[in-house]
Enzyme design. Structure first.
Site, PDB file in Angstrom:
ATOM      1  NE  ARG A 160      -1.658   6.801   1.255  1.00 51.50           N
ATOM      2  CZ  ARG A 160      -1.667   5.947   2.258  1.00 51.50           C
ATOM      3  NH1 ARG A 160      -1.460   6.360   3.483  1.00 51.50           N
ATOM      4  NH2 ARG A 160      -1.876   4.667   2.027  1.00 51.50           N
ATOM      5  CD1 TRP A 161       7.217   6.739  -2.295  1.00 52.52           C
ATOM      6  CD2 TRP A 161       6.832   6.838  -4.504  1.00 52.52           C
ATOM      7  NE1 TRP A 161       8.429   6.719  -2.933  1.00 52.52           N
ATOM      8  CE2 TRP A 161       8.227   6.774  -4.296  1.00 52.52           C
ATOM      9  CE3 TRP A 161       6.363   6.895  -5.819  1.00 52.52           C
ATOM     10  CZ2 TRP A 161       9.153   6.767  -5.342  1.00 52.52           C
ATOM     11  CZ3 TRP A 161       7.279   6.898  -6.868  1.00 52.52           C
ATOM     12  CH2 TRP A 161       8.661   6.832  -6.619  1.00 52.52           C
ATOM     13  CG  ASP A 192      -2.052   0.978   1.132  1.00 56.56           C
ATOM     14  OD1 ASP A 192      -2.387   1.396   0.002  1.00 56.56           O
ATOM     15  OD2 ASP A 192      -2.609   1.351   2.185  1.00 56.56           O
ATOM     16  CG  ASN A 196       1.934   1.580  -5.153  1.00 57.19           C
ATOM     17  OD1 ASN A 196       2.786   1.363  -4.306  1.00 57.19           O
ATOM     18  ND2 ASN A 196       1.471   0.649  -5.968  1.00 57.19           N
ATOM     19  CB  ILE A 252      -7.243  -6.812   7.541  1.00 55.21           C
ATOM     20  CG1 ILE A 252      -6.708  -6.966   8.975  1.00 55.21           C
ATOM     21  CG2 ILE A 252      -7.057  -8.102   6.781  1.00 55.21           C
ATOM     22  CD1 ILE A 252      -5.286  -7.408   9.087  1.00 55.21           C
ATOM     23  NE  ARG A 311      -2.823  -1.258   4.488  1.00 56.41           N
ATOM     24  CZ  ARG A 311      -4.091  -1.287   4.140  1.00 56.41           C
ATOM     25  NH1 ARG A 311      -4.909  -2.116   4.732  1.00 56.41           N
ATOM     26  NH2 ARG A 311      -4.552  -0.484   3.195  1.00 56.41           N
ATOM     27  CG  HIS A 360      -0.337   2.214  -9.221  1.00 61.74           C
ATOM     28  ND1 HIS A 360      -0.516   1.867  -7.903  1.00 61.74           N
ATOM     29  CD2 HIS A 360      -1.441   2.931  -9.569  1.00 61.74           C
ATOM     30  CE1 HIS A 360      -1.683   2.347  -7.473  1.00 61.74           C
ATOM     31  NE2 HIS A 360      -2.254   2.998  -8.461  1.00 61.74           N
ATOM     32  CG  LEU A 396       8.886 -17.327  -3.688  1.00 65.50           C
ATOM     33  CD1 LEU A 396       8.665 -17.408  -2.172  1.00 65.50           C
ATOM     34  CD2 LEU A 396       9.418 -15.936  -4.049  1.00 65.50           C
TER      35      LEU A 396
HETATM   36  C1  IPE Z   1      -5.524  -2.582  -0.113  1.00 68.01           C
HETATM   37  O1  IPE Z   1      -5.159  -1.254  -0.330  1.00 68.01           O
HETATM   38  C2  IPE Z   1      -5.516  -3.318  -1.410  1.00 68.01           C
HETATM   39  C3  IPE Z   1      -4.197  -3.485  -2.029  1.00 68.01           C
HETATM   40  C4  IPE Z   1      -3.055  -3.134  -1.545  1.00 68.01           C
HETATM   41  C5  IPE Z   1      -4.239  -4.148  -3.290  1.00 68.01           C
HETATM   42  P1  IPE Z   1      -6.260  -0.107  -0.468  1.00 68.01           P
HETATM   43  O2  IPE Z   1      -5.513   1.162  -0.642  1.00 68.01           O
HETATM   44  O3  IPE Z   1      -7.249  -0.448  -1.507  1.00 68.01           O
HETATM   45  O4  IPE Z   1      -6.978  -0.180   0.949  1.00 68.01           O
HETATM   46  P2  IPE Z   1      -7.832   0.906   1.743  1.00 68.01           P
HETATM   47  O5  IPE Z   1      -8.885   1.396   0.799  1.00 68.01           O
HETATM   48  O6  IPE Z   1      -6.904   2.004   2.142  1.00 68.01           O
HETATM   49  O7  IPE Z   1      -8.359   0.164   2.919  1.00 68.01           O
HETATM   50  C1  IPE Z   2      -1.499   0.322  -3.323  1.00 65.49           C
HETATM   51  O1  IPE Z   2      -1.332   1.686  -3.371  1.00 65.49           O
HETATM   52  C2  IPE Z   2      -1.811  -0.310  -4.649  1.00 65.49           C
HETATM   53  C3  IPE Z   2      -3.224  -0.640  -4.846  1.00 65.49           C
HETATM   54  C4  IPE Z   2      -4.180  -0.572  -3.955  1.00 65.49           C
HETATM   55  C5  IPE Z   2      -3.599  -1.131  -6.138  1.00 65.49           C
HETATM   56  P1  IPE Z   2      -2.564   2.686  -3.377  1.00 65.49           P
HETATM   57  O2  IPE Z   2      -2.940   2.939  -4.791  1.00 65.49           O
HETATM   58  O3  IPE Z   2      -3.652   2.232  -2.505  1.00 65.49           O
HETATM   59  O4  IPE Z   2      -1.880   3.991  -2.776  1.00 65.49           O
HETATM   60  P2  IPE Z   2      -2.460   4.934  -1.634  1.00 65.49           P
HETATM   61  O5  IPE Z   2      -2.831   4.059  -0.486  1.00 65.49           O
HETATM   62  O6  IPE Z   2      -3.636   5.636  -2.227  1.00 65.49           O
HETATM   63  O7  IPE Z   2      -1.334   5.849  -1.309  1.00 65.49           O
HETATM   64 MG    MG Z   3      -4.074   2.438  -0.528  1.00 65.01          MG
END
Ligand code: IPE
Ligand code: IPE
Ligand code: MG
Length: 253
Positions: A25-26, A21, A23, A196, A189, A38, A132
């Protein structure tokens, strides 16, 4: 002593699961589009897969796309889907070189045809690998998985293949998308969220949870090692008392 050397190789988790998680915001923190995040997240995937393979971890499950993620804006969904499929296609030779077997869990019926095609080819081309097991959770959510399992069990009961009184935890395990895989002992996470998000709800019953504020595109082997060391410092009691565990250790010594 490097952090890798601090890892006790005899007590590695067999299965590590990661919610990748942060990507978006980064990228936004750098004034970039979410897709840029991403894109960079793929580099972390490569690095962590390599790290797990080097340690001889048996299973690595990566949460790449949830069923809820289909509700994101269309350009992000399309961009992400293309990136995931393109990456999997490109990585197959590297997976084969490293004896890594690819698995996919999730609602494949939601995927566009080109994605289904690319995935089934990649699964087939890595099926003979024995190192793996890399499990991609794609269009996955735990509630989808559980509902799907219940439907299939109900169907098999109706057809007389399953006796309702004989249903146990093993039966349910067999109907999950992860059937055949051990439960994760460690769930990581990234990005600083403490939830979760519909990931492996049944399988994580006794997993050790590790949360880090590091965004996924910055996550590297060093961070993985830190998580494993933290995991190895915990007492996993499974409902027993610490004293009982100590007595078991003494009895086996
Ligand atoms: C969880 O991340 C799903 C994946 C990393 C693929 P999200 O960014 O979708 O989760 P929430 O919405 O913050 O709970
Ligand atoms: C995780 O990063 C990747 C996916 C959920 C597909 P996010 O896209 O959720 O990035 P944030 O959480 O908005 O920063
Ligand atoms: Mg996210």
């Amino acid at each position: 002593m490097t952090s890798k050397e601090k890892i006790d190789l005899q007590r590695l988790p067999r299965h590590i699961a990661i919610i990748m998680d942060g990507n978006g915001r980064w990228a936004q923190e750098q004034g970039q589009d979410r897709l840029y995040g991403h894109f960079h997240g793929v580099e972390s995937v490569r690095n962590i897969v390599e790290g797990c393979a080097e340690l001889n971890v048996e299973y690595l499950t990566l949460y790449a796309f949830s069923t809820e993620n289909w509700d994101r804006p269309e350009p992000e969904v399309t961009g992400l889907m293309e990136l995931l499929v393109e990456t999997i296609r490109k990585e197959v030779p590297i997976l084969n070189r490293n004896n890594i077997r690819l698995h996919v869990i999730g609602d494949m019926s939601m995927l566009p045809d080109y994605a289904k095609q690319a995935l089934s080819e990649a699964l087939e081309m890595t099926a003979a690998n024995t190192g793996l097991n890399l499990v991609m959770a794609l269009s996955y959510s735990s509630r989808w998985e559980l509902v799907n399992a219940v439907k299939r069990i109900a169907r098999d009961v109706k057809e007389g293949k399953v006796d309702p009184d004989a249903i146990g935890q093993d039966t349910l395990q067999n109907y999950l998308a992860t059937s055949g895989f051990p439960d994760p002992e460690l769930m990581i996470r990234t990005s600083g969220e403490y939830r979760i998000s519909n990931f492996l709800l049944y399988q994580l019953a006794y997993a050790e949870l590790y949360f880090t504020s590091t965004r996924w595109p910055d996550f590297r082997k060093e961070h993985l090692y830190e998580a494993i060391i933290d995991y190895q410092g915990r007492e996993r009691r499974f409902g027993k008392t610490g004293r009982q565990l100590q007595e078991e250790v003494d009895a086996n010594a």
